[in-house]
Motif scaffolding. Sequence first.
Motif, PDB file in Angstrom:
ATOM      1  N   ALA A  33      98.339  63.054 164.788  1.00  0.00           N
ATOM      2  CA  ALA A  33      97.307  62.153 164.252  1.00  0.00           C
ATOM      3  C   ALA A  33      96.286  62.928 163.427  1.00  0.00           C
ATOM      4  O   ALA A  33      95.885  62.475 162.342  1.00  0.00           O
ATOM      5  CB  ALA A  33      96.613  61.407 165.392  1.00  0.00           C
ATOM      6  N   MET A  34      95.874  64.091 163.926  1.00  0.00           N
ATOM      7  CA  MET A  34      94.903  64.887 163.180  1.00  0.00           C
ATOM      8  C   MET A  34      95.496  65.375 161.856  1.00  0.00           C
ATOM      9  O   MET A  34      94.791  65.437 160.843  1.00  0.00           O
ATOM     10  CB  MET A  34      94.416  66.070 164.019  1.00  0.00           C
ATOM     11  CG  MET A  34      93.455  65.665 165.114  1.00  0.00           C
ATOM     12  SD  MET A  34      92.012  64.730 164.541  1.00  0.00           S
ATOM     13  CE  MET A  34      91.181  65.956 163.562  1.00  0.00           C
ATOM     14  N   GLY A  35      96.789  65.709 161.846  1.00  0.00           N
ATOM     15  CA  GLY A  35      97.449  66.101 160.596  1.00  0.00           C
ATOM     16  C   GLY A  35      97.423  64.972 159.583  1.00  0.00           C
ATOM     17  O   GLY A  35      97.146  65.187 158.395  1.00  0.00           O
ATOM     18  N   GLU A  36      97.693  63.749 160.045  1.00  0.00           N
ATOM     19  CA  GLU A  36      97.671  62.586 159.154  1.00  0.00           C
ATOM     20  C   GLU A  36      96.256  62.317 158.642  1.00  0.00           C
ATOM     21  O   GLU A  36      96.064  62.024 157.459  1.00  0.00           O
ATOM     22  CB  GLU A  36      98.216  61.362 159.889  1.00  0.00           C
ATOM     23  CG  GLU A  36      99.699  61.447 160.194  1.00  0.00           C
ATOM     24  CD  GLU A  36     100.184  60.315 161.088  1.00  0.00           C
ATOM     25  OE1 GLU A  36      99.421  59.354 161.335  1.00  0.00           O
ATOM     26  OE2 GLU A  36     101.345  60.400 161.542  1.00  0.00           O
ATOM     27  N   VAL A  37      95.279  62.429 159.525  1.00  0.00           N
ATOM     28  CA  VAL A  37      93.885  62.187 159.136  1.00  0.00           C
ATOM     29  C   VAL A  37      93.427  63.250 158.134  1.00  0.00           C
ATOM     30  O   VAL A  37      92.775  62.935 157.130  1.00  0.00           O
ATOM     31  CB  VAL A  37      92.971  62.159 160.388  1.00  0.00           C
ATOM     32  CG1 VAL A  37      91.506  62.222 160.009  1.00  0.00           C
ATOM     33  CG2 VAL A  37      93.259  60.920 161.220  1.00  0.00           C
ATOM     34  N   GLU A  38      93.779  64.500 158.396  1.00  0.00           N
ATOM     35  CA  GLU A  38      93.397  65.578 157.482  1.00  0.00           C
ATOM     36  C   GLU A  38      94.072  65.413 156.122  1.00  0.00           C
ATOM     37  O   GLU A  38      93.454  65.680 155.085  1.00  0.00           O
ATOM     38  CB  GLU A  38      93.736  66.935 158.094  1.00  0.00           C
ATOM     39  CG  GLU A  38      92.819  67.294 159.242  1.00  0.00           C
ATOM     40  CD  GLU A  38      93.260  68.522 160.013  1.00  0.00           C
ATOM     41  OE1 GLU A  38      94.266  69.164 159.636  1.00  0.00           O
ATOM     42  OE2 GLU A  38      92.597  68.841 161.015  1.00  0.00           O
ATOM     43  N   ALA A  39      95.321  64.955 156.101  1.00  0.00           N
ATOM     44  CA  ALA A  39      96.018  64.713 154.834  1.00  0.00           C
ATOM     45  C   ALA A  39      95.337  63.605 154.047  1.00  0.00           C
ATOM     46  O   ALA A  39      95.176  63.708 152.824  1.00  0.00           O
ATOM     47  CB  ALA A  39      97.484  64.369 155.093  1.00  0.00           C
ATOM     48  N   LEU A  40      94.921  62.564 154.741  1.00  0.00           N
ATOM     49  CA  LEU A  40      94.211  61.474 154.081  1.00  0.00           C
ATOM     50  C   LEU A  40      92.878  61.970 153.530  1.00  0.00           C
ATOM     51  O   LEU A  40      92.503  61.643 152.396  1.00  0.00           O
ATOM     52  CB  LEU A  40      93.979  60.322 155.060  1.00  0.00           C
ATOM     53  CG  LEU A  40      93.260  59.103 154.497  1.00  0.00           C
ATOM     54  CD1 LEU A  40      94.071  58.460 153.374  1.00  0.00           C
ATOM     55  CD2 LEU A  40      92.994  58.093 155.612  1.00  0.00           C
ATOM     56  N   GLY A  41      92.170  62.768 154.312  1.00  0.00           N
ATOM     57  CA  GLY A  41      90.900  63.329 153.844  1.00  0.00           C
ATOM     58  C   GLY A  41      91.086  64.186 152.604  1.00  0.00           C
ATOM     59  O   GLY A  41      90.281  64.133 151.675  1.00  0.00           O
ATOM     60  N   LYS A  42      92.154  64.979 152.581  1.00  0.00           N
ATOM     61  CA  LYS A  42      92.450  65.821 151.415  1.00  0.00           C
ATOM     62  C   LYS A  42      92.760  64.958 150.199  1.00  0.00           C
ATOM     63  O   LYS A  42      92.330  65.268 149.081  1.00  0.00           O
ATOM     64  CB  LYS A  42      93.624  66.754 151.749  1.00  0.00           C
ATOM     65  CG  LYS A  42      93.850  67.811 150.723  1.00  0.00           C
ATOM     66  CD  LYS A  42      92.697  68.789 150.694  1.00  0.00           C
ATOM     67  CE  LYS A  42      93.026  69.959 149.802  1.00  0.00           C
ATOM     68  NZ  LYS A  42      91.859  70.776 149.519  1.00  0.00           N
ATOM     69  N   GLN A  43      93.507  63.875 150.416  1.00  0.00           N
ATOM     70  CA  GLN A  43      93.825  62.954 149.318  1.00  0.00           C
ATOM     71  C   GLN A  43      92.540  62.366 148.733  1.00  0.00           C
ATOM     72  O   GLN A  43      92.360  62.343 147.511  1.00  0.00           O
ATOM     73  CB  GLN A  43      94.725  61.831 149.821  1.00  0.00           C
ATOM     74  CG  GLN A  43      95.023  60.769 148.782  1.00  0.00           C
ATOM     75  CD  GLN A  43      95.754  59.574 149.376  1.00  0.00           C
ATOM     76  OE1 GLN A  43      96.382  59.679 150.422  1.00  0.00           O
ATOM     77  NE2 GLN A  43      95.652  58.450 148.719  1.00  0.00           N
ATOM     78  N   TYR A  44      91.646  61.896 149.597  1.00  0.00           N
ATOM     79  CA  TYR A  44      90.373  61.343 149.131  1.00  0.00           C
ATOM     80  C   TYR A  44      89.558  62.400 148.396  1.00  0.00           C
ATOM     81  O   TYR A  44      88.939  62.120 147.362  1.00  0.00           O
ATOM     82  CB  TYR A  44      89.562  60.785 150.301  1.00  0.00           C
ATOM     83  CG  TYR A  44      90.077  59.482 150.861  1.00  0.00           C
ATOM     84  CD1 TYR A  44      90.780  58.571 150.079  1.00  0.00           C
ATOM     85  CD2 TYR A  44      89.854  59.144 152.182  1.00  0.00           C
ATOM     86  CE1 TYR A  44      91.239  57.378 150.599  1.00  0.00           C
ATOM     87  CE2 TYR A  44      90.310  57.944 152.716  1.00  0.00           C
ATOM     88  CZ  TYR A  44      90.999  57.072 151.913  1.00  0.00           C
ATOM     89  OH  TYR A  44      91.445  55.884 152.434  1.00  0.00           O
ATOM     90  N   GLU A  45      89.562  63.604 148.921  1.00  0.00           N
ATOM     91  CA  GLU A  45      88.815  64.703 148.306  1.00  0.00           C
ATOM     92  C   GLU A  45      89.363  65.008 146.910  1.00  0.00           C
ATOM     93  O   GLU A  45      88.593  65.188 145.955  1.00  0.00           O
ATOM     94  CB  GLU A  45      88.915  65.932 149.197  1.00  0.00           C
ATOM     95  CG  GLU A  45      88.102  67.113 148.736  1.00  0.00           C
ATOM     96  CD  GLU A  45      88.247  68.297 149.667  1.00  0.00           C
ATOM     97  OE1 GLU A  45      88.294  69.431 149.146  1.00  0.00           O
ATOM     98  OE2 GLU A  45      88.314  68.102 150.899  1.00  0.00           O
ATOM     99  N   ASN A  46      90.688  65.040 146.779  1.00  0.00           N
ATOM    100  CA  ASN A  46      91.307  65.321 145.481  1.00  0.00           C
ATOM    101  C   ASN A  46      91.013  64.214 144.467  1.00  0.00           C
ATOM    102  O   ASN A  46      90.737  64.504 143.298  1.00  0.00           O
ATOM    103  CB  ASN A  46      92.819  65.500 145.639  1.00  0.00           C
ATOM    104  CG  ASN A  46      93.174  66.771 146.363  1.00  0.00           C
ATOM    105  OD1 ASN A  46      92.375  67.702 146.456  1.00  0.00           O
ATOM    106  ND2 ASN A  46      94.383  66.823 146.913  1.00  0.00           N
ATOM    107  N   GLU A  47      91.075  62.958 144.917  1.00  0.00           N
ATOM    108  CA  GLU A  47      90.766  61.838 144.024  1.00  0.00           C
ATOM    109  C   GLU A  47      89.322  61.905 143.536  1.00  0.00           C
ATOM    110  O   GLU A  47      89.041  61.702 142.357  1.00  0.00           O
ATOM    111  CB  GLU A  47      91.014  60.507 144.740  1.00  0.00           C
ATOM    112  CG  GLU A  47      92.470  60.201 144.979  1.00  0.00           C
ATOM    113  CD  GLU A  47      92.671  58.978 145.868  1.00  0.00           C
ATOM    114  OE1 GLU A  47      91.680  58.332 146.281  1.00  0.00           O
ATOM    115  OE2 GLU A  47      93.847  58.668 146.155  1.00  0.00           O
ATOM    116  N   LEU A  48      88.417  62.206 144.454  1.00  0.00           N
ATOM    117  CA  LEU A  48      87.002  62.294 144.104  1.00  0.00           C
ATOM    118  C   LEU A  48      86.760  63.462 143.150  1.00  0.00           C
ATOM    119  O   LEU A  48      86.032  63.333 142.165  1.00  0.00           O
ATOM    120  CB  LEU A  48      86.150  62.443 145.366  1.00  0.00           C
ATOM    121  CG  LEU A  48      84.647  62.417 145.176  1.00  0.00           C
ATOM    122  CD1 LEU A  48      84.193  61.098 144.561  1.00  0.00           C
ATOM    123  CD2 LEU A  48      83.952  62.629 146.514  1.00  0.00           C
TER     124      LEU A  48
END
Length: 161
Positions: A33-48
């Motif tokens: 779950a933490m891996g999935e959450v961290e991947a989502l956070g990275k995606q948001y960070e890259n988009e921003l």
Amino acid sequence: MLLLFAPLALFAQKFGHVDSQSIIQSLPDYSRAMGEVEALGKQYENELQASQTELQRLVEDYEKKKDTMNATQQQETENSLQEKYQRIQQQAQQNQQDFQKAQQEKLQPIFNKVRQAIETVAKAGQYVYVMDTSAGTVLYINDTISKDLTAEVKAQLTKMK
């Protein structure tokens, strides 16, 4: 007579404690779950970051062409840049909310499963109270009165799979 037996009833009560953080972090579900959450956070960070880079490029382009623009064009471009900046700020806020929601959705079932395992162990052992030592509010635990149930809860979680 009642006063004589009241202390005996007090001593018959069982107390336990667990380290819920240790339990949660030992679960494969938590790591996943933490891996999935961290991947989502990275995606948001890259988009921003991409949006901010694009805005910066537009600002630099505007600064270069500003002197050749008339007042109306300058105002329109500045308004456009301001709108883009506000959209980026709104997107950052939305990303933060979405991230927190996703984190809650991924981790809440794990927290519920651990809580259920703690309750099962506590009921089976007839414990009156089980305190969480990882919460930081327990200042002292007398190990002769309170039993550490962390290993038992981990074993219970293994049975629940």
